[in-house]
Design a protein around this motif. Structure first.
Motif, PDB file in Angstrom:
ATOM      1  N   GLN A 183       0.804  -1.221   0.000  1.00  0.00           N
ATOM      2  CA  GLN A 183       0.000   0.000   0.000  1.00  0.00           C
ATOM      3  C   GLN A 183       0.836   1.269   0.000  1.00  0.00           C
ATOM      4  N   LEU A 184       2.107   1.167   0.383  1.00  0.00           N
ATOM      5  CA  LEU A 184       2.942   2.370   0.462  1.00  0.00           C
ATOM      6  C   LEU A 184       3.946   2.505  -0.687  1.00  0.00           C
ATOM      7  N   LEU A 185       3.885   1.610  -1.655  1.00  0.00           N
ATOM      8  CA  LEU A 185       4.842   1.679  -2.767  1.00  0.00           C
ATOM      9  C   LEU A 185       4.729   2.975  -3.568  1.00  0.00           C
ATOM     10  N   LYS A 186       3.559   3.597  -3.553  1.00  0.00           N
ATOM     11  CA  LYS A 186       3.363   4.851  -4.281  1.00  0.00           C
ATOM     12  C   LYS A 186       3.217   6.039  -3.330  1.00  0.00           C
ATOM     13  N   ILE A 187       3.601   5.819  -2.075  1.00  0.00           N
ATOM     14  CA  ILE A 187       3.552   6.883  -1.067  1.00  0.00           C
ATOM     15  C   ILE A 187       4.970   7.382  -0.797  1.00  0.00           C
ATOM     16  N   ALA A 231      -2.815   1.620  18.589  1.00  0.00           N
ATOM     17  CA  ALA A 231      -3.695   0.529  18.171  1.00  0.00           C
ATOM     18  C   ALA A 231      -3.559   0.265  16.674  1.00  0.00           C
ATOM     19  N   ALA A 232      -3.499   1.341  15.889  1.00  0.00           N
ATOM     20  CA  ALA A 232      -3.370   1.179  14.438  1.00  0.00           C
ATOM     21  C   ALA A 232      -1.985   0.666  14.057  1.00  0.00           C
ATOM     22  N   ASP A 233      -0.968   1.194  14.738  1.00  0.00           N
ATOM     23  CA  ASP A 233       0.434   0.820  14.520  1.00  0.00           C
ATOM     24  C   ASP A 233       0.838   0.900  13.049  1.00  0.00           C
ATOM     25  N   ARG A 234       0.381   1.949  12.390  1.00  0.00           N
ATOM     26  CA  ARG A 234       0.744   2.154  10.980  1.00  0.00           C
ATOM     27  C   ARG A 234       1.987   3.046  10.921  1.00  0.00           C
TER      28      ARG A 234
END
Length: 271
Positions: free
Chosen positions: A173-177, A224-227
């Motif tokens: 999901q972060l390859l384009k971030i 909680a999300a730990d993103r």
């Protein structure tokens, strides 16, 4: 002879004056010999120098800038030399280095690499173009260094790139971030290769395990999300590859009152 152990901490403090109380909390709890700060967000004269002196950190190198960026190194160990380098002819305060007065000598480089904005396209986004140019200039500079096998250097800071798959909460999901795009990762790998830098954090936590140093303010419950993402780094040159003896990411600091979105990363080196 017993080796001298030096404890180095790096932290994007996101305004040193706003969070000086948290800095003092870190200094009391962890007692690093050297603290490298990024995004101090103040000019040199506004830096809370007296607070550092009171805490026992008599030696301070500051490269400040009003309202933005800025880096500093506070140390119990005297400096033999202080240096600052400008990158990309922008006039930004994003680097400061010191030669520590230790046996055998050691240089500590403290960086705040541009974040790069939101759009990972250097044509459409000038901030992203700046980030890529900054990384290329760093690579050129370290590639030109002489005596690479003998240079005792530590590079720390908010490098604003999470290079490995498990340096982010979701690789796909972060390859384009911005911070995890292939072009940024490739440029970081070139930078690492320019001086055969050793990734200290991953010496202690294998690449197969998740490792973060930053959690966004946007999350309602960051824990909680730990993103998270690993944007903060500690590297050493080959001459110091056997020096690291310990490393910790102070995750609990993200939960401190009025916390930075980054947490301190701390490494111990036996010289």
């Amino acid at each position: 002879m017993p080796k001298e152990t030096i404890k180095i901490a790096t932290w994007n403090i996101n305004s040193v004056r706003l969070r000086m109380g948290l800095v003092e909390k870190l200094l009391t709890a962890e007692s690093p010999d050297v603290l490298c700060l990024q995004e101090i967000k103040c000019v040199n004269d506004a830096f809370p120098l007296k607070d550092f002196h009171k805490a026992g950190y008599e030696h301070v190198a500051i490269n400040g800038q009003k309202g933005y960026h800025g880096v500093a190194i506070a140390s119990r160990i005297p400096f033999k030399k202080v240096d600052m380098r400008g990158f990309c002819e922008k006039g930004d305060a994003r680097h400061v280095s010191v030669d520590l007065d230790v046996k055998g000598g050691m240089t500590v480089h403290n960086f705040y690499v541009p974040a790069g904005g939101d759009e990972p396209d250097p044509v459409l986004n000038e901030k992203f173009a700046h980030k890529l140019a900054f990384l290329r200039e760093m690579t050129q500079w370290y590639g030109d260094h002489k005596k690479k096998n003998d240079a005792r250097m530590v590079l720390v800071g908010d490098l604003n790139i999470a290079p490995l798959e498990h340096d982010v909460w979701s690789h796909k999901q972060l390859l384009k971030i911005v911070s995890h795009t292939p072009i940024e990762v490739d440029l970081m790998n070139e930078l690492i290769a320019s001086h055969d830098w050793v990734d200290v954090m991953r010496r202690f936590v294998p690449p197969s395990e998740k490792l973060y140093s930053w959690w966004s303010y946007r999350a309602k419950d960051w824990e909680a999300a730990d993103r998270g993402r690993r944007l903060d780094h500690i590297w050493v040159t080959p001459a110091l590859k056997d020096a690291p003896t310990a490393m910790k990411v102070l995750k609990e600091a993200r939960g401190w009152e009025r916390a930075s979105d980054h947490v301190p990363v701390i490494a111990s080196l036996a010289l």
